[in-house]
Design an enzyme around this catalytic site. Structure first.
Site, mmCIF file in Angstrom:
data_model
loop_
_atom_site.group_PDB
_atom_site.id
_atom_site.type_symbol
_atom_site.label_atom_id
_atom_site.label_comp_id
_atom_site.label_asym_id
_atom_site.label_seq_id
_atom_site.Cartn_x
_atom_site.Cartn_y
_atom_site.Cartn_z
ATOM 1 N N ARG A 108 0.818 -1.235 0.000
ATOM 2 C CA ARG A 108 0.000 0.000 0.000
ATOM 3 C C ARG A 108 0.844 1.275 0.000
ATOM 4 N NH1 ARG A 108 -2.664 -2.772 4.016
ATOM 5 N NH2 ARG A 108 -4.374 -4.036 3.200
ATOM 6 N N LYS A 130 3.542 12.005 -11.656
ATOM 7 C CA LYS A 130 2.731 11.076 -12.467
ATOM 8 C C LYS A 130 3.564 9.833 -12.716
ATOM 9 C CE LYS A 130 -0.034 14.282 -15.273
ATOM 10 N NZ LYS A 130 -0.270 14.749 -16.646
ATOM 11 N N GLU A 172 11.887 18.229 -25.394
ATOM 12 C CA GLU A 172 11.147 18.734 -24.220
ATOM 13 C C GLU A 172 11.785 20.034 -23.704
ATOM 14 O OE1 GLU A 172 8.416 17.118 -23.703
ATOM 15 O OE2 GLU A 172 8.846 15.111 -24.505
ATOM 16 N N LYS A 214 9.565 23.022 -14.918
ATOM 17 C CA LYS A 214 8.452 22.060 -14.857
ATOM 18 C C LYS A 214 7.897 21.986 -13.424
ATOM 19 C CE LYS A 214 6.483 17.580 -15.564
ATOM 20 N NZ LYS A 214 6.458 16.229 -16.064
ATOM 21 N N GLU A 224 -3.660 19.513 -12.928
ATOM 22 C CA GLU A 224 -3.876 19.873 -14.325
ATOM 23 C C GLU A 224 -5.215 20.543 -14.610
ATOM 24 O OE1 GLU A 224 -1.976 16.978 -16.766
ATOM 25 O OE2 GLU A 224 -2.706 17.897 -18.610
ATOM 26 N N ARG A 228 -0.735 23.598 -16.045
ATOM 27 C CA ARG A 228 0.025 22.382 -16.352
ATOM 28 C C ARG A 228 -0.237 21.894 -17.776
ATOM 29 N NH1 ARG A 228 1.057 17.136 -12.321
ATOM 30 N NH2 ARG A 228 2.612 16.155 -13.657
ATOM 31 N N ASN A 232 1.747 20.288 -22.430
ATOM 32 C CA ASN A 232 1.366 19.426 -23.563
ATOM 33 C C ASN A 232 1.705 20.055 -24.908
ATOM 34 O OD1 ASN A 232 0.312 17.537 -21.819
ATOM 35 N ND2 ASN A 232 -1.728 18.465 -21.842
ATOM 36 N N HIS A 235 2.357 18.126 -28.101
ATOM 37 C CA HIS A 235 2.008 16.727 -27.836
ATOM 38 C C HIS A 235 0.655 16.303 -28.419
ATOM 39 C CE1 HIS A 235 5.495 16.950 -25.299
ATOM 40 N NE2 HIS A 235 5.382 15.679 -24.954
ATOM 41 N N HIS A 239 1.450 13.095 -30.269
ATOM 42 C CA HIS A 239 1.016 11.742 -29.900
ATOM 43 C C HIS A 239 0.372 11.022 -31.075
ATOM 44 C CE1 HIS A 239 1.055 12.660 -25.349
ATOM 45 N NE2 HIS A 239 2.111 11.949 -25.688
ATOM 46 N N HIS A 249 9.621 9.590 -29.678
ATOM 47 C CA HIS A 249 8.778 10.598 -29.025
ATOM 48 C C HIS A 249 9.261 12.028 -29.314
ATOM 49 C CE1 HIS A 249 6.034 12.271 -26.106
ATOM 50 N NE2 HIS A 249 7.042 12.896 -25.513
HETATM 51 N N1 LIG Z 1 5.705 10.720 -15.540
HETATM 52 C C1 LIG Z 1 5.753 11.732 -16.370
HETATM 53 O O1 LIG Z 1 5.331 12.847 -16.053
HETATM 54 C C2 LIG Z 1 6.366 11.530 -17.725
HETATM 55 C C3 LIG Z 1 6.666 12.624 -18.541
HETATM 56 C C4 LIG Z 1 7.266 12.390 -19.756
HETATM 57 C C5 LIG Z 1 7.550 11.083 -20.153
HETATM 58 N N2 LIG Z 1 7.230 10.043 -19.348
HETATM 59 C C6 LIG Z 1 7.525 8.661 -19.741
HETATM 60 O O2 LIG Z 1 8.931 8.539 -19.915
HETATM 61 C C7 LIG Z 1 9.190 7.494 -20.845
HETATM 62 C C8 LIG Z 1 10.252 7.958 -21.798
HETATM 63 O O3 LIG Z 1 11.443 8.233 -21.085
HETATM 64 P P1 LIG Z 1 12.878 8.047 -21.765
HETATM 65 O O4 LIG Z 1 12.917 8.765 -23.045
HETATM 66 O O5 LIG Z 1 13.890 8.345 -20.737
HETATM 67 O O6 LIG Z 1 12.816 6.514 -22.157
HETATM 68 P P2 LIG Z 1 13.576 5.203 -21.646
HETATM 69 O O7 LIG Z 1 13.483 5.064 -20.188
HETATM 70 O O8 LIG Z 1 13.049 4.102 -22.493
HETATM 71 O O9 LIG Z 1 15.081 5.505 -22.044
HETATM 72 C C9 LIG Z 1 15.441 5.601 -23.395
HETATM 73 C C10 LIG Z 1 16.568 4.613 -23.722
HETATM 74 O O10 LIG Z 1 17.776 5.139 -23.199
HETATM 75 C C11 LIG Z 1 18.390 4.175 -22.359
HETATM 76 N N3 LIG Z 1 19.108 4.917 -21.333
HETATM 77 C C12 LIG Z 1 18.577 5.763 -20.405
HETATM 78 N N4 LIG Z 1 19.551 6.356 -19.713
HETATM 79 C C13 LIG Z 1 20.721 5.883 -20.192
HETATM 80 C C14 LIG Z 1 22.080 6.143 -19.885
HETATM 81 N N5 LIG Z 1 22.445 7.050 -18.981
HETATM 82 N N6 LIG Z 1 23.018 5.437 -20.573
HETATM 83 C C15 LIG Z 1 22.664 4.558 -21.534
HETATM 84 N N7 LIG Z 1 21.402 4.296 -21.897
HETATM 85 C C16 LIG Z 1 20.448 4.961 -21.220
HETATM 86 C C17 LIG Z 1 17.276 3.291 -21.879
HETATM 87 O O11 LIG Z 1 17.746 2.017 -21.511
HETATM 88 C C18 LIG Z 1 16.384 3.237 -23.116
HETATM 89 O O12 LIG Z 1 16.865 2.291 -24.017
HETATM 90 C C19 LIG Z 1 7.861 7.146 -21.494
HETATM 91 O O13 LIG Z 1 7.389 5.926 -21.002
HETATM 92 C C20 LIG Z 1 6.939 8.286 -21.085
HETATM 93 O O14 LIG Z 1 5.591 7.877 -20.952
HETATM 94 C C21 LIG Z 1 6.657 10.233 -18.149
HETATM 95 ZN ZN LIG Z 2 6.927 14.448 -24.193
#
Ligand SMILES: NC(=O)c1ccc[n+]([C@@H]2O[C@H](COP(=O)([O-])OP(=O)(O)OC[C@H]3O[C@@H](n4cnc5c(N)ncnc54)[C@H](O)[C@@H]3O)[C@@H](O)[C@H]2O)c1
Ligand SMILES: [Zn+2]
Length: 339
Positions: A108, A130, A172, A214, A224, A228, A232, A235, A239, A249
């Site tokens: 929990r 989030k 971003e 942010k 939101e 906030r 987007n 996006h 998307h 992305h």
């Molecule tokens: N929670 C939120 O508010 C929020 C906001 C934006 C995006 N997201 C989420 O974030 C995700 C995308 O994040 P991302 O682009 O970091 O993707 P990811 O976590 O898939 O990382 C991208 C790639 O880079 C690699 N990687 C990461 N750091 C590394 C490092 N230091 N050295 C070598 N390789 C490395 C990972 O293994 C992966 O292959 C999505 O799932 C998206 O929905 C969440």
């Molecule tokens: Zn984004």
């Protein structure tokens, strides 16, 4: 190290900028801590994880799913995790999203912290509380809003980040500059990606500026209701084209920013599209793309609630001054067709 604490409605989050990964031990004992990371980050930074109980998941968005969550929970039980355990997600947005979610539901709710390792996670995913997982084709369908106890920034982790992920993350960064920070936009104009990749002092400043931007937006509007929504920017179409063409992305957001600039010209009288397009190109991002407008519009519509007649579209008045404008679907369709 620069330490800053921000209060969200449910909890305070401590940001540790320019910190060393090993500082985790100052926060919680190694006994108390369990790390979640992915195979890429683990493979590149094995030494840093020495002595920590570590759960390694497969890398990539396709593993941001319930079966990975189940696997982590099983390992937590095997490792003897209890209510005093702190779960630390070390990785990109996939790892931070999934770690935040597991920490929210395991027994929990146990404490968690993040060490973001991609630019995207540092400036975006790790911030705001989030978290969650994908279900089939639906991104982030299941999850919680719950803040981590800390976010630790160790910039040396970025040395192993592949170039394409730097580029994705900068989409971003450019988004933040465009909606809220004209001075940062000018800073981006007068630099290039390779400068930030080499000069970690400038990079640290830039990442911190984005993280704080942010954070400020989220603190003011955690659930939101208004401000906030600005985050987007790029996006909406982003998307839709990401789903349709399976492109990265950051590229999708860049295309979405290009479209939002064009729509802004018509709706707000925005006059600086060329500057935005040039910055996107300068950082290796595509501002234009020949997408199927009909298909894209169809996805856009199906994304939204069935009974809604309009979308809150993020547009620019000027660079650094974003605005949310409710636009009826038929107007969006006309504007996109006319692009
Ligand atoms: N929670 C939120 O508010 C929020 C906001 C934006 C995006 N997201 C989420 O974030 C995700 C995308 O994040 P991302 O682009 O970091 O993707 P990811 O976590 O898939 O990382 C991208 C790639 O880079 C690699 N990687 C990461 N750091 C590394 C490092 N230091 N050295 C070598 N390789 C490395 C990972 O293994 C992966 O292959 C999505 O799932 C998206 O929905 C969440
Ligand atoms: Zn984004």
């Amino acid at each position: 190290m620069i330490k800053k604490t921000f209060s969200f409605s449910s909890a305070a989050v401590t940001y540790l900028f320019n910190a060393d990964f090993s500082y985790i031990q100052e926060l919680f004992t190694k006994e108390q801590t369990i790390i979640v990371t992915d195979e890429n980050v683990f493979g590149k930074h094995k030494k840093k994880f020495k002595g920590f109980k570590t759960i390694v998941i497969k890398a990539g968005e396709q593993f941001k799913i319930q079966s990975t969550v189940d696997g982590i929970i099983q390992q937590l039980i095997d490792l003897g995790a209890d209510r005093k355990t702190t779960l630390v997600g070390v990785g990109g947005g996939v790892v931070t999203d999934i770690t935040g979610y597991v920490a929210g539901v395991f027994m929990r709710g146990i404490k968690c912290g993040f060490v973001p390792t991609s630019i995207l996670a540092m400036v975006d995913a790790a911030i705001g509380g989030k978290n969650g997982i994908d279900v089939g084709l639906y991104k982030n369908m299941v999850g919680l809003i719950r803040q981590p106890a800390f976010i630790l920034y160790d910039f040396s982790l970025l040395k192993s980040l592949p170039l394409e992920e730097w580029v994705n993350g900068f989409a971003e960064v450019i988004k933040h500059a465009a909606i809220k920070d004209f001075a940062m936009f000018k800073l981006l104009e007068s630099n290039k990606l390779s400068t930030f990749q080499k000069d970690f002092t400038s990079l640290a400043k830039l990442v911190q500026r984005n993280a704080l931007l942010k954070t400020k937006v989220v603190v003011e509007d955690e659930f939101e209701q208004g401000e906030r929504k600005l985050l987007n920017f790029g996006h909406t179409i982003g998307h839709a084209v990401e789903n349709l063409y399976n492109i990265p992305h950051g590229h999708a957001v860049s295309i979405g920013i290009g479209v939002a600039c064009k729509i802004s010209e018509q709706v707000t009288g925005f006059k600086q599209s060329e500057r935005v397009v040039n910055v996107l190109k300068q950082y290796g991002l595509p501002p234009q793309f020949e997408f199927d407008k009909e298909e894209t519009f169809r996805i856009l519509k199906s994304d939204k609630k069935k009974d809604s007649q309009s979308i809150n579209y993020v547009l620019l008045n000027k660079i650094g001054n974003g605005t949310v404008v409710p636009l009826p679907f038929n107007q969006i369709e006309e504007l996109i067709t006319a692009l």
